[in-house]
Design a protein around this motif. Structure first.
Motif, mmCIF file in Angstrom:
data_model
loop_
_atom_site.group_PDB
_atom_site.id
_atom_site.type_symbol
_atom_site.label_atom_id
_atom_site.label_comp_id
_atom_site.label_asym_id
_atom_site.label_seq_id
_atom_site.Cartn_x
_atom_site.Cartn_y
_atom_site.Cartn_z
ATOM 1 N N THR A 161 0.942 -1.323 0.162
ATOM 2 C CA THR A 161 -0.034 0.139 -0.036
ATOM 3 C C THR A 161 0.904 1.139 0.080
ATOM 4 O OG1 THR A 161 -1.654 -1.229 1.134
ATOM 5 C CG2 THR A 161 -1.874 1.039 1.052
ATOM 6 N N ILE A 162 0.530 2.016 -0.888
ATOM 7 C CA ILE A 162 1.618 3.210 -1.247
ATOM 8 C C ILE A 162 0.920 4.384 -1.230
ATOM 9 C CG2 ILE A 162 3.071 4.144 -2.968
ATOM 10 C CD1 ILE A 162 3.467 0.962 -3.952
ATOM 11 N N ASN A 163 1.441 5.478 -0.551
ATOM 12 C CA ASN A 163 0.857 6.862 -0.666
ATOM 13 C C ASN A 163 1.456 7.807 -1.989
ATOM 14 O OD1 ASN A 163 3.548 8.034 0.038
ATOM 15 N ND2 ASN A 163 2.920 8.290 2.079
ATOM 16 N N GLN A 164 0.990 8.879 -2.040
ATOM 17 C CA GLN A 164 1.019 9.575 -3.014
ATOM 18 C C GLN A 164 2.433 10.286 -3.203
ATOM 19 O OE1 GLN A 164 -0.526 10.603 -0.273
ATOM 20 N NE2 GLN A 164 0.197 12.536 0.449
ATOM 21 N N ARG A 165 3.217 10.236 -2.105
ATOM 22 C CA ARG A 165 4.897 10.284 -2.325
ATOM 23 C C ARG A 165 5.332 9.156 -2.709
ATOM 24 N NH1 ARG A 165 2.488 12.838 1.590
ATOM 25 N NH2 ARG A 165 3.082 11.093 3.118
ATOM 26 N N GLY A 166 4.946 8.290 -2.744
ATOM 27 C CA GLY A 166 5.557 6.672 -3.228
ATOM 28 C C GLY A 166 5.944 5.961 -2.128
ATOM 29 N N GLU A 167 5.827 6.528 -0.879
ATOM 30 C CA GLU A 167 6.160 5.800 0.389
ATOM 31 C C GLU A 167 5.314 4.536 0.700
ATOM 32 O OE1 GLU A 167 7.362 9.868 2.753
ATOM 33 O OE2 GLU A 167 5.591 9.123 2.884
ATOM 34 N N ILE A 168 5.655 3.449 0.917
ATOM 35 C CA ILE A 168 5.123 2.264 1.478
ATOM 36 C C ILE A 168 4.646 2.273 2.746
ATOM 37 C CG2 ILE A 168 5.057 -0.316 1.511
ATOM 38 C CD1 ILE A 168 7.342 -0.265 -0.546
ATOM 39 N N VAL A 169 3.213 2.261 3.048
ATOM 40 C CA VAL A 169 2.843 2.583 4.451
ATOM 41 C C VAL A 169 2.155 0.980 4.760
ATOM 42 C CG1 VAL A 169 2.252 4.913 3.977
ATOM 43 C CG2 VAL A 169 0.664 3.209 3.369
ATOM 44 N N GLN A 170 2.328 -0.036 3.881
ATOM 45 C CA GLN A 170 1.975 -1.310 4.595
ATOM 46 C C GLN A 170 2.406 -2.189 3.553
ATOM 47 O OE1 GLN A 170 -2.176 -2.450 6.206
ATOM 48 N NE2 GLN A 170 -2.074 -3.339 4.300
ATOM 49 N N THR A 171 2.870 -3.328 3.999
ATOM 50 C CA THR A 171 2.994 -4.320 3.061
ATOM 51 C C THR A 171 2.285 -5.471 3.758
ATOM 52 O OG1 THR A 171 5.376 -3.559 2.744
ATOM 53 C CG2 THR A 171 5.101 -5.961 2.110
ATOM 54 N N LEU A 172 1.824 -6.310 2.885
ATOM 55 C CA LEU A 172 0.932 -7.405 3.294
ATOM 56 C C LEU A 172 1.594 -8.683 2.457
ATOM 57 C CD1 LEU A 172 -1.428 -9.161 4.834
ATOM 58 C CD2 LEU A 172 -2.906 -8.122 3.039
ATOM 59 N N THR A 173 1.904 -9.775 3.244
ATOM 60 C CA THR A 173 2.285 -10.788 2.555
ATOM 61 C C THR A 173 1.259 -11.947 2.806
ATOM 62 O OG1 THR A 173 4.511 -10.541 2.338
ATOM 63 C CG2 THR A 173 3.982 -12.673 1.847
ATOM 64 N N ALA A 174 0.312 -12.211 1.940
ATOM 65 C CA ALA A 174 -1.049 -13.277 2.226
ATOM 66 C C ALA A 174 -0.909 -14.313 1.526
ATOM 67 C CB ALA A 174 -2.353 -12.418 1.909
ATOM 68 N N LYS A 175 -1.279 -15.380 2.031
ATOM 69 C CA LYS A 175 -1.541 -16.564 1.677
ATOM 70 C C LYS A 175 -3.254 -16.674 1.279
ATOM 71 C CE LYS A 175 1.773 -19.163 4.123
ATOM 72 N NZ LYS A 175 2.157 -20.196 5.159
ATOM 73 N N LEU A 176 -3.382 -16.941 0.133
ATOM 74 C CA LEU A 176 -4.976 -16.593 -0.218
ATOM 75 C C LEU A 176 -5.189 -17.892 -0.722
ATOM 76 C CD1 LEU A 176 -4.675 -13.293 -1.854
ATOM 77 C CD2 LEU A 176 -5.320 -13.770 0.478
ATOM 78 N N VAL A 177 -6.572 -18.442 -0.598
ATOM 79 C CA VAL A 177 -7.086 -19.740 -1.115
ATOM 80 C C VAL A 177 -7.890 -19.394 -2.418
ATOM 81 C CG1 VAL A 177 -8.883 -21.465 -0.892
ATOM 82 C CG2 VAL A 177 -7.638 -20.538 1.276
ATOM 83 N N VAL A 178 -7.625 -19.917 -3.823
ATOM 84 C CA VAL A 178 -7.998 -19.529 -4.909
ATOM 85 C C VAL A 178 -8.658 -20.835 -5.292
ATOM 86 C CG1 VAL A 178 -7.612 -18.352 -6.756
ATOM 87 C CG2 VAL A 178 -6.160 -17.511 -4.986
ATOM 88 N N PRO A 179 -9.800 -20.799 -5.961
ATOM 89 C CA PRO A 179 -10.234 -21.800 -6.619
ATOM 90 C C PRO A 179 -9.727 -22.138 -7.932
ATOM 91 C CG PRO A 179 -12.045 -20.122 -6.741
ATOM 92 C CD PRO A 179 -10.825 -19.593 -5.861
ATOM 93 N N ARG A 180 -9.701 -23.349 -8.484
ATOM 94 C CA ARG A 180 -9.082 -23.664 -9.888
ATOM 95 C C ARG A 180 -10.368 -23.655 -10.880
ATOM 96 N NH1 ARG A 180 -4.669 -28.297 -9.944
ATOM 97 N NH2 ARG A 180 -4.221 -26.808 -11.990
ATOM 98 N N ARG A 181 -9.860 -23.545 -12.109
ATOM 99 C CA ARG A 181 -11.053 -23.751 -13.215
ATOM 100 C C ARG A 181 -11.586 -25.146 -13.160
ATOM 101 N NH1 ARG A 181 -11.823 -19.493 -15.599
ATOM 102 N NH2 ARG A 181 -10.229 -17.996 -16.181
ATOM 103 N N ALA A 182 -12.842 -25.247 -13.156
ATOM 104 C CA ALA A 182 -13.657 -26.732 -13.080
ATOM 105 C C ALA A 182 -13.134 -27.244 -14.459
ATOM 106 C CB ALA A 182 -15.337 -26.338 -13.242
ATOM 107 N N THR A 183 -13.021 -28.561 -14.239
ATOM 108 C CA THR A 183 -12.357 -29.357 -15.437
ATOM 109 C C THR A 183 -13.864 -30.137 -15.808
ATOM 110 O OG1 THR A 183 -11.469 -30.894 -14.089
ATOM 111 C CG2 THR A 183 -10.154 -29.217 -14.906
ATOM 112 N N GLY A 184 -13.838 -30.505 -16.925
ATOM 113 C CA GLY A 184 -14.946 -31.465 -17.534
ATOM 114 C C GLY A 184 -15.865 -30.777 -18.265
#
Length: 151
Positions: A128-151
């Motif tokens: 998350t970056i402000n208008q001055r280009g400063e990073i105000v937050q860094t979030l490293t997240a493990k996210l559950v993401v569905p796969r495309r249905a097969t068949g």
């Protein structure tokens, strides 16, 4: 709307996403803090001057909530929503009244589940970056993401 959302199979390491922006003001900072993080450096502009922050600063949790909203509203277009399975968060600089924030996210790992073939884990770093280009937050997240249905 879900048709343009990305599944695990669409993601690759190095893929990047950029959100829209959000400008935060004193009223938003004080209102959020009064309900969720009522510390003087978030609620009282005068008292905040004598703290580590040397002025009013948004709660880190407020910055996290803004980050989530920006990602949900198009910054991270994942099928099934943004479903967290863990992560790490850092706030290297405070978010201040008048800051305009945006989120830049990058896929750093994609792992299909061995036990649940309909999904996997994507590790995504969102800065998350402000208008001055400063990073105000860094979030490293493990996210559950569905796969495309097969068949």
């Amino acid at each position: 709307m879900q048709a343009d959302r990305l599944h695990l199979d669409d993601l690759h390491v190095g893929q990047r996403f950029v959100s829209a922006t959000h400008t935060i003001d004193k009223t938003q900072i004080r209102t959020f803090a009064a309900q969720f993080d009522p510390q003087l450096f978030h609620t009282d502009e005068e008292a905040a001057k004598s703290t580590l922050f040397k002025g009013l600063a948004a709660s880190g949790w407020h910055t996290a909530a803004i980050t989530m909203r920006l990602n949900v509203e198009g910054g991270l277009p994942l099928a099934g929503g943004i479903i967290g399975a863990g992560g790490e968060i850092n706030w290297p600089a405070p978010t201040r009244p008048g800051d305009t924030l945006h989120v830049e996210s990058e896929v750093i790992e994609v792992t299909p589940s061995r036990s649940k073939p309909d999904r996997g884990i994507a590790v995504i770093v969102s800065r998350t970056i402000n208008q001055r280009g400063e990073i105000v937050q860094t979030l490293t997240a493990k996210l559950v993401v569905p796969r495309r249905a097969t068949g």
